[in-house]
Design a protein around this motif. Structure first.
Motif, mmCIF file in Angstrom:
data_model
loop_
_atom_site.group_PDB
_atom_site.id
_atom_site.type_symbol
_atom_site.label_atom_id
_atom_site.label_comp_id
_atom_site.label_asym_id
_atom_site.label_seq_id
_atom_site.Cartn_x
_atom_site.Cartn_y
_atom_site.Cartn_z
ATOM 1 N N TRP A 188 -0.273 4.964 1.937
ATOM 2 C CA TRP A 188 -1.207 4.910 3.067
ATOM 3 C C TRP A 188 -2.037 6.192 3.089
ATOM 4 O O TRP A 188 -1.524 7.283 2.843
ATOM 5 C CB TRP A 188 -0.442 4.827 4.378
ATOM 6 N N ASP A 189 -3.309 6.053 3.414
ATOM 7 C CA ASP A 189 -4.151 7.246 3.504
ATOM 8 C C ASP A 189 -3.821 8.070 4.742
ATOM 9 O O ASP A 189 -4.063 9.276 4.787
ATOM 10 C CB ASP A 189 -5.638 6.889 3.461
ATOM 11 N N ILE B 81 -11.595 2.033 -8.901
ATOM 12 C CA ILE B 81 -11.433 0.847 -9.752
ATOM 13 C C ILE B 81 -10.730 -0.274 -8.994
ATOM 14 O O ILE B 81 -11.118 -1.453 -9.094
ATOM 15 C CB ILE B 81 -10.646 1.210 -11.031
ATOM 16 N N LEU B 82 -9.719 0.076 -8.209
ATOM 17 C CA LEU B 82 -8.926 -0.931 -7.502
ATOM 18 C C LEU B 82 -9.384 -1.164 -6.061
ATOM 19 O O LEU B 82 -8.823 -2.011 -5.375
ATOM 20 C CB LEU B 82 -7.445 -0.513 -7.511
ATOM 21 N N GLY B 83 -10.396 -0.423 -5.614
ATOM 22 C CA GLY B 83 -10.878 -0.582 -4.250
ATOM 23 C C GLY B 83 -9.833 -0.197 -3.215
ATOM 24 O O GLY B 83 -9.729 -0.834 -2.152
ATOM 25 N N LEU B 84 -9.081 0.857 -3.500
ATOM 26 C CA LEU B 84 -7.961 1.218 -2.627
ATOM 27 C C LEU B 84 -8.410 1.853 -1.314
ATOM 28 O O LEU B 84 -7.811 1.611 -0.260
ATOM 29 C CB LEU B 84 -7.007 2.162 -3.357
ATOM 30 N N ARG B 85 -9.455 2.684 -1.367
ATOM 31 C CA ARG B 85 -9.865 3.379 -0.138
ATOM 32 C C ARG B 85 -10.268 2.392 0.947
ATOM 33 O O ARG B 85 -10.016 2.626 2.130
ATOM 34 C CB ARG B 85 -11.016 4.346 -0.442
ATOM 35 N N GLU B 86 -10.888 1.283 0.528
ATOM 36 C CA GLU B 86 -11.288 0.266 1.508
ATOM 37 C C GLU B 86 -10.073 -0.389 2.172
ATOM 38 O O GLU B 86 -10.185 -0.959 3.253
ATOM 39 C CB GLU B 86 -12.148 -0.811 0.834
ATOM 40 N N LYS B 87 -8.933 -0.302 1.499
ATOM 41 C CA LYS B 87 -7.693 -0.872 2.032
ATOM 42 C C LYS B 87 -6.878 0.168 2.798
ATOM 43 O O LYS B 87 -5.763 -0.122 3.249
ATOM 44 C CB LYS B 87 -6.846 -1.441 0.888
ATOM 45 N N GLY B 88 -7.412 1.386 2.925
ATOM 46 C CA GLY B 88 -6.674 2.432 3.611
ATOM 47 C C GLY B 88 -5.550 3.000 2.761
ATOM 48 O O GLY B 88 -4.537 3.463 3.291
ATOM 49 N N LEU B 89 -5.739 2.982 1.438
ATOM 50 C CA LEU B 89 -4.717 3.433 0.496
ATOM 51 C C LEU B 89 -5.283 4.442 -0.481
ATOM 52 O O LEU B 89 -6.498 4.491 -0.704
ATOM 53 C CB LEU B 89 -4.157 2.236 -0.295
ATOM 54 N N ARG B 90 -4.388 5.222 -1.075
ATOM 55 C CA ARG B 90 -4.760 6.153 -2.146
ATOM 56 C C ARG B 90 -3.673 6.110 -3.217
ATOM 57 O O ARG B 90 -2.479 6.094 -2.899
ATOM 58 C CB ARG B 90 -4.897 7.582 -1.596
#
Length: 210
Positions: free
Chosen positions: A81-82, A166-175
């Protein structure tokens, strides 16, 4: 002794042969990661299982061009989680109440304590804490892979921001926190395969205080 034998067998494979790991083994490795303990039971991370070769090929250049990224069977990306939010904390507490079928006053007080603490902290501090929890599950996945006779190569040498994109993680609130290729060693291409495992002797590592 069986588990210790398998942990002695395992090492961080530097080359993999591309053979696919059976899905039932992958499922058990992931289940071991899911069952890992985490602080307050929040499980503040997600695991992305990359089977797509094109995506692996995009990740390889931002992971020091390590061949195991593309030659592995499945690439696991542990993404923390970010930050901690009230919604995320409440979701896990509500899930616990639903599964257990009751509410507990002490548990609800603990929920409130976390709600009054984590969301107010610096986001970088929260991410670092969440990443540590991801590492617990990551370690458990490594042990489970060894038990299954599957090679696992822990990788911190990568550009997290690039993998996030690449995985679009920031948009999901992840790092992204750490990578774990799973597969089977390619003996003839791996300089490490026949080298003796080196670990500190127990007396250097462990201090018993009675």
């Amino acid at each position: 002794m069986e588990l210790l034998d398998k942990l002695n067998w395992r090492y961080a494979a530097k080359a993999m042969n591309g053979t696919q790991v059976p899905e039932d083994k992958i499922e058990r490795i992931l289940e071991a990661a899911r069952l890992a303990p985490t602080s307050s039971g929040l499980q503040p991370f997600e695991i992305f299982v990359i089977k797509n070769q094109d995506i692996k090929a995009q990740i390889k250049p931002v992971a020091w061009n390590q061949s195991v990224i593309t030659d592995c069977s499945h690439l696991l990306v542990f993404a923390a989680w970010d930050t901690y939010t009230a919604d995320r904390i409440n979701h896990m507490f509500d899930l616990t109440n639903d599964i257990r079928g009751f509410k507990n006053e002490g548990w609800e007080n603990y929920r409130q304590m976390l709600l009054n603490s984590y969301p107010q902290k610096d986001t970088e501090e929260n991410f670092n804490h969440a990443a540590k929890q991801a590492y617990i599950a990551f370690s458990q996945a490594i042990v489970a892979a060894a038990f299954e006779g599957v090679d696992a190569t822990p990788i911190e040498g990568f550009d997290p921001a690039a993998v996030d994109e690449i995985l679009g993680l920031r948009e999901k609130g992840l790092r992204s926190a750490v990578l774990l290729p799973l597969g089977y060693r390619k003996d003839e291409a791996d300089w490490l395969v026949n080298l003796k495992k080196v670990r500190k002797p127990m007396e250097e590592l462990v201090t018993v205080i009675e």
